[in-house]
Design a protein around this motif. Structure first.
Motif, PDB file in Angstrom:
ATOM      1  N   PRO A 171       0.830  -1.214   0.000  1.00 10.29           N
ATOM      2  CA  PRO A 171       0.000   0.000   0.000  1.00 10.29           C
ATOM      3  C   PRO A 171       0.859   1.257   0.000  1.00 10.29           C
ATOM      4  O   PRO A 171       2.020   1.242   0.429  1.00 10.29           O
ATOM      5  N   VAL A 172       0.288   2.335  -0.486  1.00 13.81           N
ATOM      6  CA  VAL A 172       1.015   3.603  -0.572  1.00 13.81           C
ATOM      7  C   VAL A 172       1.488   4.029   0.817  1.00 13.81           C
ATOM      8  O   VAL A 172       0.727   4.022   1.789  1.00 13.81           O
ATOM      9  N   GLY A 173       2.758   4.385   0.894  1.00 13.15           N
ATOM     10  CA  GLY A 173       3.332   4.829   2.156  1.00 13.15           C
ATOM     11  C   GLY A 173       3.922   3.735   3.005  1.00 13.15           C
ATOM     12  O   GLY A 173       4.504   4.017   4.061  1.00 13.15           O
ATOM     13  N   LYS A 174       3.785   2.476   2.580  1.00 10.27           N
ATOM     14  CA  LYS A 174       4.325   1.350   3.342  1.00 10.27           C
ATOM     15  C   LYS A 174       5.397   0.634   2.540  1.00 10.27           C
ATOM     16  O   LYS A 174       5.370   0.629   1.313  1.00 10.27           O
ATOM     17  N   SER A 175       6.337   0.023   3.239  1.00 10.23           N
ATOM     18  CA  SER A 175       7.396  -0.729   2.585  1.00 10.23           C
ATOM     19  C   SER A 175       6.903  -2.138   2.263  1.00 10.23           C
ATOM     20  O   SER A 175       6.121  -2.720   3.033  1.00 10.23           O
ATOM     21  N   PRO A 176       7.341  -2.696   1.127  1.00 13.18           N
ATOM     22  CA  PRO A 176       6.907  -4.063   0.773  1.00 13.18           C
ATOM     23  C   PRO A 176       7.358  -5.082   1.810  1.00 13.18           C
ATOM     24  O   PRO A 176       8.464  -4.999   2.346  1.00 13.18           O
ATOM     25  N   SER A 177       6.491  -6.045   2.080  1.00  7.48           N
ATOM     26  CA  SER A 177       6.815  -7.139   3.001  1.00  7.48           C
ATOM     27  C   SER A 177       6.038  -8.363   2.578  1.00  7.48           C
ATOM     28  O   SER A 177       5.052  -8.283   1.832  1.00  7.48           O
ATOM     29  N   LEU A 178       6.453  -9.518   3.062  1.00  4.51           N
ATOM     30  CA  LEU A 178       5.798 -10.766   2.698  1.00  4.51           C
ATOM     31  C   LEU A 178       4.362 -10.838   3.212  1.00  4.51           C
ATOM     32  O   LEU A 178       3.547 -11.586   2.681  1.00  4.51           O
TER      33      LEU A 178
END
Length: 316
Positions: A169-176
């Motif tokens: 999501p916008v504003g968040k870092s990618p994670s599993l």
């Protein structure tokens, strides 16, 4: 032999890097100008010369090539001007996402090819068999960016079925924990864009396997069609498919570049495009060399897998 193939990969890698540095020397682009950007005209020739020397640009390109390899062996891949951090960090951050997307796309591609190929083999020359042939030809004639842009337009913009940008999501870092919905669209597009040759190969191999003496003997023994397909036809059909995947791994890499760019996927392929546009040479040369190694290792691994599946083949 595997040892000879590994030696060939090492030699090819060195040659590719040598060519990359040579082409960079012939390129009209000035790395110093891109490094300084709009402030280039504010520096005196003497200041530019000092900055160029600090970047190692004042030496012949073949010396820069030799110096780059010396640093590579120590784990120093240089500095990325685009991301303003060491290339090692860029690779460490983006490679896992590229591997996740490529593995997902490859798995889906093999699954679709196996299911359609086996289904078409149950009635050779039937409607499904002809549909599979037409589908393979259609996919081969359609560029991958058409699928990517079409997915973004219809499933992302018009219908909002799946997210079609980034990996979080916008504003968040990618994670599993958050990547699942964002992986669906690029993985499916990557699988479909590379489906043509595996599908047609699986269809032909399956048709040949169903006419083989082993399958004829299995039918004489009274085995069910399901058992024959799974235990006899499928293993024989997978052998040429595995070889094809290794030979066409380069197309998968190119397809990943297009898919990652369209879907803004935070992988290494997208970084390759950005480094090429910005003439970020340290990052660009490493990704080019790494791609060469991946393609050649893929070919080697496919041959090894072929030997493991079919012990009659002994020379790899």
């Amino acid at each position: 032999m595997v040892g000879t193939r590994l030696l060939l990969i090492a030699v090819t890698t060195v040659i590719v890097s040598f060519i990359m540095f040579g082409l960079a020397a012939l390129s009209p682009f000035d790395p110093l100008a891109h490094h300084l950007g709009a402030n280039y005209g504010n520096y005196t020739p003497e200041e530019r010369a000092r900055i160029a020397a600090s970047m190692g640009l004042d030496t012949p390109w073949y010396q820069q090539w030799a110096s780059w390899w010396c640093h590579v062996f120590t784990g120093d891949l240089g500095w990325s001007r685009v991301y303003r951090k060491p290339v090692v960090e860029v690779i460490g951050e983006r490679l896992p996402w590229t591997m996740l997307l490529s593995a997902s796309g490859l798995f889906l591609m093999l699954l679709i090819a196996a299911i359609l190929g086996l289904s078409a083999a149950r009635r050779p020359g039937g409607i499904l068999d002809r549909v599979v042939t037409a589908l393979g030809v259609f996919v081969a004639a359609t560029p991958s960016y058409v699928y990517a842009l079409g997915t973004v337009l219809f499933f992302g913009v018009f219908w909002h079925f799946v997210p079609v940008g980034g990996a979080a999501p916008v504003g968040k870092s990618p994670s599993l924990t958050t990547v699942g919905p964002y992986l669906v669209a690029p993985a499916v597009v990557l699988a479909i864009s590379q489906l043509s040759w595996p599908l047609l190969t699986m269809q032909r191999a399956t048709a040949e396997a169903t006419q083989s003496p082993a399958v004829a003997n299995a039918r004489l023994r009274g085995l069910s069609e399901r058992t024959i397909l799974v235990r006899h036809v499928l293993p024989m059909s997978l052998m040429p498919l595995i070889t094809l995947i290794g030979a066409r791994l380069g197309e998968l890499v190119v397809g990943a570049v297009i898919v990652e760019t369209v879907f803004c996927w935070p992988g290494l392929a997208q970084a390759t495009v950005e480094s090429a546009v910005a003439v970020d040479f340290h990052l660009l040369v490493f990704t080019a060399v790494a791609t060469t190694v991946v393609v050649m290792l893929g070919s080697l691994l496919s041959d090894v897998a072929y030997v493991l599946i079919d012990p009659r083949v002994s020379d790899v």
